[in-house]
Structure formats: structure tokens, C-alpha cells
Design a protein around this motif. Structure first.
Motif, PDB file in Angstrom:
ATOM      1  N   ALA A 101       0.827  -1.203   0.000  1.00 42.87           N
ATOM      2  CA  ALA A 101       0.000   0.000   0.000  1.00 42.87           C
ATOM      3  C   ALA A 101       0.866   1.259   0.000  1.00 42.87           C
ATOM      4  CB  ALA A 101      -0.929  -0.010   1.212  1.00 42.87           C
ATOM      5  N   VAL A 102       1.937   1.255   0.812  1.00 40.18           N
ATOM      6  CA  VAL A 102       2.828   2.415   0.851  1.00 40.18           C
ATOM      7  C   VAL A 102       3.549   2.597  -0.485  1.00 40.18           C
ATOM      8  CG1 VAL A 102       4.910   3.354   1.936  1.00 40.18           C
ATOM      9  CG2 VAL A 102       3.131   2.328   3.342  1.00 40.18           C
ATOM     10  N   ILE A 103       3.994   1.486  -1.086  1.00 42.34           N
ATOM     11  CA  ILE A 103       4.665   1.575  -2.380  1.00 42.34           C
ATOM     12  C   ILE A 103       3.719   2.142  -3.435  1.00 42.34           C
ATOM     13  CG2 ILE A 103       5.707   0.216  -4.234  1.00 42.34           C
ATOM     14  CD1 ILE A 103       6.697  -1.715  -2.063  1.00 42.34           C
ATOM     15  N   GLY A 104       2.474   1.644  -3.438  1.00 36.34           N
ATOM     16  CA  GLY A 104       1.508   2.154  -4.398  1.00 36.34           C
ATOM     17  C   GLY A 104       1.199   3.625  -4.180  1.00 36.34           C
ATOM     18  N   MET A 105       1.032   4.007  -2.905  1.00 36.88           N
ATOM     19  CA  MET A 105       0.738   5.409  -2.606  1.00 36.88           C
ATOM     20  C   MET A 105       1.904   6.304  -3.012  1.00 36.88           C
ATOM     21  SD  MET A 105      -0.147   7.150   1.090  1.00 36.88           S
ATOM     22  CE  MET A 105       1.473   6.704   1.721  1.00 36.88           C
ATOM     23  N   THR A 106       3.130   5.843  -2.747  1.00 39.36           N
ATOM     24  CA  THR A 106       4.304   6.625  -3.131  1.00 39.36           C
ATOM     25  C   THR A 106       4.394   6.774  -4.639  1.00 39.36           C
ATOM     26  OG1 THR A 106       5.479   5.802  -1.175  1.00 39.36           O
ATOM     27  CG2 THR A 106       6.814   6.783  -2.916  1.00 39.36           C
ATOM     28  N   SER A 107       4.065   5.694  -5.357  1.00 38.64           N
ATOM     29  CA  SER A 107       4.095   5.759  -6.814  1.00 38.64           C
ATOM     30  C   SER A 107       3.089   6.772  -7.339  1.00 38.64           C
ATOM     31  CB  SER A 107       3.808   4.376  -7.401  1.00 38.64           C
ATOM     32  OG  SER A 107       3.767   4.418  -8.809  1.00 38.64           O
ATOM     33  N   VAL A 108       1.894   6.790  -6.739  1.00 41.97           N
ATOM     34  CA  VAL A 108       0.873   7.749  -7.165  1.00 41.97           C
ATOM     35  C   VAL A 108       1.316   9.177  -6.886  1.00 41.97           C
ATOM     36  CG1 VAL A 108      -1.468   8.578  -6.702  1.00 41.97           C
ATOM     37  CG2 VAL A 108      -1.044   6.133  -6.963  1.00 41.97           C
ATOM     38  N   LEU A 109       1.877   9.402  -5.693  1.00 42.18           N
ATOM     39  CA  LEU A 109       2.328  10.744  -5.338  1.00 42.18           C
ATOM     40  C   LEU A 109       3.454  11.206  -6.255  1.00 42.18           C
ATOM     41  CD1 LEU A 109       2.263  10.540  -1.429  1.00 42.18           C
ATOM     42  CD2 LEU A 109       0.630  11.689  -2.930  1.00 42.18           C
ATOM     43  N   ARG A 110       4.384  10.304  -6.565  1.00 48.91           N
ATOM     44  CA  ARG A 110       5.468  10.678  -7.466  1.00 48.91           C
ATOM     45  C   ARG A 110       4.942  10.951  -8.869  1.00 48.91           C
ATOM     46  NH1 ARG A 110      10.536   6.831  -7.205  1.00 48.91           N
ATOM     47  NH2 ARG A 110      11.432   8.619  -8.298  1.00 48.91           N
ATOM     48  N   GLY A 111       3.929  10.186  -9.272  1.00 50.90           N
ATOM     49  CA  GLY A 111       3.336  10.447 -10.574  1.00 50.90           C
ATOM     50  C   GLY A 111       2.671  11.810 -10.640  1.00 50.90           C
ATOM     51  N   ARG A 112       1.974  12.168  -9.563  1.00 51.33           N
ATOM     52  CA  ARG A 112       1.336  13.490  -9.539  1.00 51.33           C
ATOM     53  C   ARG A 112       2.387  14.597  -9.503  1.00 51.33           C
ATOM     54  NH1 ARG A 112      -3.778  12.414  -5.402  1.00 51.33           N
ATOM     55  NH2 ARG A 112      -4.890  10.988  -6.801  1.00 51.33           N
ATOM     56  N   GLU A 113       3.463  14.342  -8.788  1.00 49.48           N
ATOM     57  CA  GLU A 113       4.544  15.329  -8.777  1.00 49.48           C
ATOM     58  C   GLU A 113       5.140  15.487 -10.172  1.00 49.48           C
ATOM     59  OE1 GLU A 113       8.858  16.128  -6.556  1.00 49.48           O
ATOM     60  OE2 GLU A 113       7.732  14.285  -6.214  1.00 49.48           O
ATOM     61  N   ALA A 114       5.253  14.359 -10.884  1.00 49.90           N
ATOM     62  CA  ALA A 114       5.777  14.429 -12.246  1.00 49.90           C
ATOM     63  C   ALA A 114       4.847  15.231 -13.147  1.00 49.90           C
ATOM     64  CB  ALA A 114       5.972  13.016 -12.803  1.00 49.90           C
TER      65      ALA A 114
END
Length: 307
Positions: free
Chosen positions: A104-117
Motif C-alpha cells: 500500500a505504501v509503495i503504491g501510494m508513493t508511486s501515485v504521489l510521485r506520478g502526480r509530482e511528475a
């Protein structure tokens, strides 16, 4: 796409905690019973040393298990979260509960990094993309102030302003669509043949796609539309066990553009009104569902979606 945590059997957290508490409760009772039974055989001193050694070994074993199954995963997950996804993630965690939490943390981090991108790409590209219509509007506005401007030229300048404003609106709508593409969506499945019912495509292998119907509708619309816009006469969909392959018989994508097709605002059809937001939107929506789209070698344009 976010990394998947390797599934390995580990005792559930409830069993680990229950075993620890059970050991804390039963070890003294076992020690007392052993002391009463063996105390007269080995002597009180030897029996005390034996019980102490047993308690030390049991405590060390429980401590190692708690460190291995609880403390180490928590520290690794904390380090990963604090690094904002830059640190390495352990391939597996100590218990199923920590594995689920880690994923869950990995997925959430991926989403946040995608939004940052997305925000970075917007800051990098929006100035360049909006500069041309803004320049056109400014130039036309300045010419409108010319005293000797004819009605024909005035109408032409007003048309230029209107076209530039429309272009800016299209670009901003594309950026909003790109941001919405990353919003959470309820998981689901759909039948590929039902998604493609209204499209002029060739379905060579049908099946159930592990993606919501709304996502697949958008994917099919963009990919089929892009293929036909670039001269393809035939678009083929083929569903395999863990991937979907979409190919066409068009001219393909040049080597110089292959690394840029998923960049926001990149388009080879700017003169025809293209915004370059279709493929980035498709990529973001698929990533939000845990899938990934990749441009594969031709002939033609070939995209692979892995679930």
C-alpha cells in the motif's frame, strides 16, 4: 508502475504476537514445574542455572523473531517512505500484514510521485505551449490599436485572437484531463469485445481485461484514434494472460520520437490541432490502476499494456 512485494509465506502478525505473549505467560510456569521436578536431582544451583539458560535462549529466540518479522520491516518501510520512493524496497516483509502495508505504501508513493511528475511536466511545458497563442493575442491586440487599420484587417486580427484563445483553452482542458486521469478509480473488469464494439478494429483474441470499463474506453478511443490519424488502416487488439497488445499497420513512430510519445504536450500533429495529451492521459490512468503501457518495436505502432 509501483513495485510488487514478493509473496512469501510468513507467520501472521497475530500468531507472532500471540506466541510471544504465550511464551511470556508459560515460561515461568514451565520453569517452576521443572524446578520442582529436577530440583532434587540436579541440585538447586544447577537447576537455577538450567532454568536461566532456558529463559535466555527463549528470550533471544523471541527477540530475533520480533526483530526479523516486526522491527526490520517497520524500519525498512519508514526509510522508504522518508526517501519518497528513492530507497530500495525489500522484496518481502516479515508478516502478511506488513506485506500488505508495504504494498500500500509503495503504491501510494508511486501515485504521489506520478502526480509530482505531472506538476513538473506542466511547469516545464505549459510556458512553452501557451507562449505562442499569448504572443499571437498580444500582437493582434497591438495591431488593433493602429489608427489606419481596415475593417478586413481588423476582422483578421480578431480571428487570430479567437483562434489563440481556443488553442489555450484546448491546452488547459488537456492538462485538467491529465490531472484527473490520476484520481483514484474503483477497480473493475470488462470484456474486451464489448469495449471495442464501436471501434473499427480487428480483435484477434478476446477475454476479460482486469481494468474498469471507463479506463478501457479511454484507452481504446485514444489509441485507435491516434492510429487512424497517422494513416493506419488496420488496428489489432490481442489479449494475452497478463498483457494486451495493440498494433496497427501505419507508418510507425520514428526513432527520434519514440522516447517522447508519453511526454505531455508532445505531438506531431500540432498543425491539425493536436495537443499531445492523449498518450500521457492513457499512461497516467493505467498507472493509477497498477498497469503499465509500453511502446514496442514495429512494424507500425505497437503498444503493450501489462496488468
Amino acid at each position: 508502475m509501483s513495485r510488487r512485494v514478493t509473496a512469501k509465506w510468513r507467520p501472521p502478525l497475530a500468531l507472532v504476537l500471540g506466541g510471544t505473549l504465550g511464551a511470556v505467560f508459560f515460561l515461568p510456569l514451565i520453569g517452576i514445574s521443572y524446578f520442582r521436578v529436577a530440583g532434587g536431582v540436579l541440585g538447586w544451583g544447577e537447576t537455577s542455572w538450567m532454568i536461566g539458560l532456558m529463559a535466555f535462549v527463549a528470550t533471544a529466540g523471541l527477540g530475533y523473531l520480533l526483530w526479523r518479522l516486526v522491527l526490520q520491516p517497520v524500519r525498512a518501510l519508514t526509510a522508504y517512505a522518508q526517501s519518497e520512493g528513492e530507497a530500495d524496497v525489500p522484496a518481502h516483509f516479515g508478516t502478511p500484514e506488513f506485506s500488505d502495508l508495504g504494498q500500500a505504501v509503495i503504491g501510494m508513493t508511486s501515485v504521489l510521485r506520478g502526480r509530482e511528475a505531472v506538476l513538473r511536466s506542466y511547469a516545464d511545458h505549459v510556458t512553452h505551449e501557451l507562449k505562442s497563442p499569448l504572443t499571437a493575442i498580444r500582437g493582434a491586440a497591438e495591431l488593433l490599436n493602429e489608427p489606419g487599420l481596415t475593417d478586413k484587417d481588423r476582422a483578421r486580427m480578431l480571428g487570430t485572437i479567437s483562434q489563440a484563445a481556443d488553442r489555450m483553452e484546448v491546452l488547459l482542458d488537456g492538462q485538467r484531463a491529465l490531472a484527473r486521469a490520476q484520481e483514484p478509480m474503483t477497480p473493475g473488469t470488462c470484456r474486451l469485445s464489448e469495449v471495442l464494439a464501436g471501434h473499427d478494429v480487428d480483435l484477434t483474441r478476446d477475454g476479460t481485461v482486469p481494468l474498469p470499463r471507463a479506463v478501457m474506453d479511454l484507452v481504446a478511443t485514444h489509441l485507435v484514434g491516434n492510429a487512424h490519424a497517422h494513416g493506419a488502416q488496420l488496428v489489432t487488439f490481442a489479449l494475452h494472460d497478463d498483457r494486451l497488445v495493440i498494433s496497427d499497420n501505419g507508418p510507425g513512430i520514428s526513432d527520434g520520437n519514440r522516447d517522447r510519445v508519453f511526454d505531455p504536450f508532445f505531438t506531431t500533429r500540432r498543425a491539425a490541432g493536436g495537443t499531445g495529451m492523449g498518450l500521457p492521459i492513457v499512461q497516467r490512468m493505467l498507472r493509477a490502476q497498477g498497469a503499465e503501457i509500453t511502446l514496442m518495436p514495429g512494424p507500425g505502432a505497437v503498444f503493450e499494456i501489462r496488468f
